[in-house]
Design an enzyme around this catalytic site. Structure first.
Site, PDB file in Angstrom:
ATOM      1  CB  ILE A  84      -0.979   0.096   1.133  1.00  0.00           C
ATOM      2  CG1 ILE A  84      -1.839  -1.040   0.939  1.00  0.00           C
ATOM      3  CG2 ILE A  84      -1.739   1.357   1.353  1.00  0.00           C
ATOM      4  CD1 ILE A  84      -2.871  -1.151   2.310  1.00  0.00           C
ATOM      5  N   GLY A 139       0.507  -5.296   0.722  1.00  0.00           N
ATOM      6  CA  GLY A 139      -0.826  -5.651  -0.031  1.00  0.00           C
ATOM      7  C   GLY A 139      -0.609  -6.599  -1.108  1.00  0.00           C
ATOM      8  CG  ASP A 142      -3.256  -8.518   2.030  1.00  0.00           C
ATOM      9  OD1 ASP A 142      -3.189  -9.187   2.807  1.00  0.00           O
ATOM     10  OD2 ASP A 142      -2.657  -7.416   2.372  1.00  0.00           O
ATOM     11  CD  GLU A 162       1.105  -6.116   5.880  1.00  0.00           C
ATOM     12  OE1 GLU A 162       0.088  -6.085   4.637  1.00  0.00           O
ATOM     13  OE2 GLU A 162       1.666  -7.107   5.610  1.00  0.00           O
ATOM     14  CG  ASP A 170      -5.900  -4.172   7.912  1.00  0.00           C
ATOM     15  OD1 ASP A 170      -5.238  -4.089   6.859  1.00  0.00           O
ATOM     16  OD2 ASP A 170      -5.802  -2.848   8.429  1.00  0.00           O
TER      17      ASP A 170
END
Length: 289
Positions: A84, A139, A142, A162, A170
């Site tokens: 991110i 991310g 993810d 993270e 998350d």
């Protein structure tokens, strides 16, 4: 229910208008495979706020098109995704409210919205194949974990980043990785934030195929996607749906679910066509959805 001609034309037109953070391409008009490229190569495809609205939008449009039977999630440039964007992360975590409860509620809703954007890959009925090169961090992991099949080039590396940013991941890694690489490997990756090579990722099951170069990755994933697109769409989508449902169920619940699913889907003419093609030693001509 199949989309109408006007709905298909509207979806095609919206895709042609393009996106800020993505590029959506059908390389060959006769091959029902679309590529979604992360398209911020100078920023190593870091994920901005706009990305989290554009990805589900692109998938919802592709869901309408009969010409999109498989999607490849790839990236422009040398890296798949560096995570991110830090400025976006700062804006997402900021709040103008002095009330801690209100600020926490706003942040929770923002996180749920980001989660939904990643989960849109799983909710997409058709198979999504990840083609990963270079960095796949935070991310990016993810995103990859939400795909159905993951392939990479031998220069790829993976970091669940993270914890090093004082966060607990998350957007899905902590939920999906244990099913993909096993609980022990997931704990190792998430707590240590260590760099995992392509060969180690293959060994632990994070990816299923490693290619010797980015060009070989592109070619290999295209062949894989074309092979999936040639199969019965009813069978492929049913298999994806049942696997995802069974992942989060006990065995008996999963067996009952597949019995219910197939009690409807085995009536598809694709089954008869598949059997006939096998007997006649020819390629099947499956119905279009």
């Amino acid at each position: 229910m199949a989309a109408s001609d006007s709905e298909i034309r509207a979806a095609e037109e919206e895709l042609r208008r393009g996106f800020q953070t993505l590029e959506v391409v059908q390389k060959e008009p006769k091959i029902p495979v679309y590529h979604i490229y992360l398209n911020r190569a100078p920023q190593r495809n870091a994920l901005t706020v706009s990305f989290f609205s554009e990805l589900p939008q692109a998938l919802s449009l592709l869901a309408i098109l009969p010409s999109a039977r498989v999607v490849v999630l790839a990236a422009r440039g040398s890296h798949f995704c560096s995570g991110i964007d830090l400025e976006s992360l700062r804006s997402l975590s900021s709040s103008t409210s002095a009330d801690p409860a209100t600020a926490a509620d706003v942040l929770r809703r923002r996180i749920l919205s980001l989660q939904a954007a990643i989960s849109a890959i799983e909710r997409f009925r058709k198979p999504v194949v990840a083609a990963i090169q270079g960095a796949c961090i935070g991310g990016g992991v993810d995103l990859a974990a939400a795909c159905d099949i993951r392939c990479c080039s031998d220069d790829a590396f993976f970091i669940v980043k993270e914890v090093d940013l004082a966060l607990a991941a998350d957007l899905g890694s902590l939920q999906r990785l244990p099913h993909i690489v096993g609980y022990g490997n997931a704990v190792d990756l998430a707590l240590t934030c260590r760099r995992v090579s392509a060969s180690e990722a293959k060994a632990m099951g994070l990816v299923t195929r490693v290619f010797p170069s980015i060009s070989a990755l592109d070619q290999g994933v295209d062949q894989l996607a074309e092979g999936l697109a040639a199969k019965s769409a009813v069978a492929v989508m049913g298999t994806k749906a049942v696997l995802l449902k069974s992942r989060d169920q006990k065995v008996e619940e999963g067996l009952e679910y597949i019995a219910t699913w197939n009690s409807a889907m085995l009536m598809s003419p694709d089954l008869e066509e598949a059997v006939a093609a096998q007997l006649q030693k020819r390629k099947p001509n499956f119905s279009k959805l």
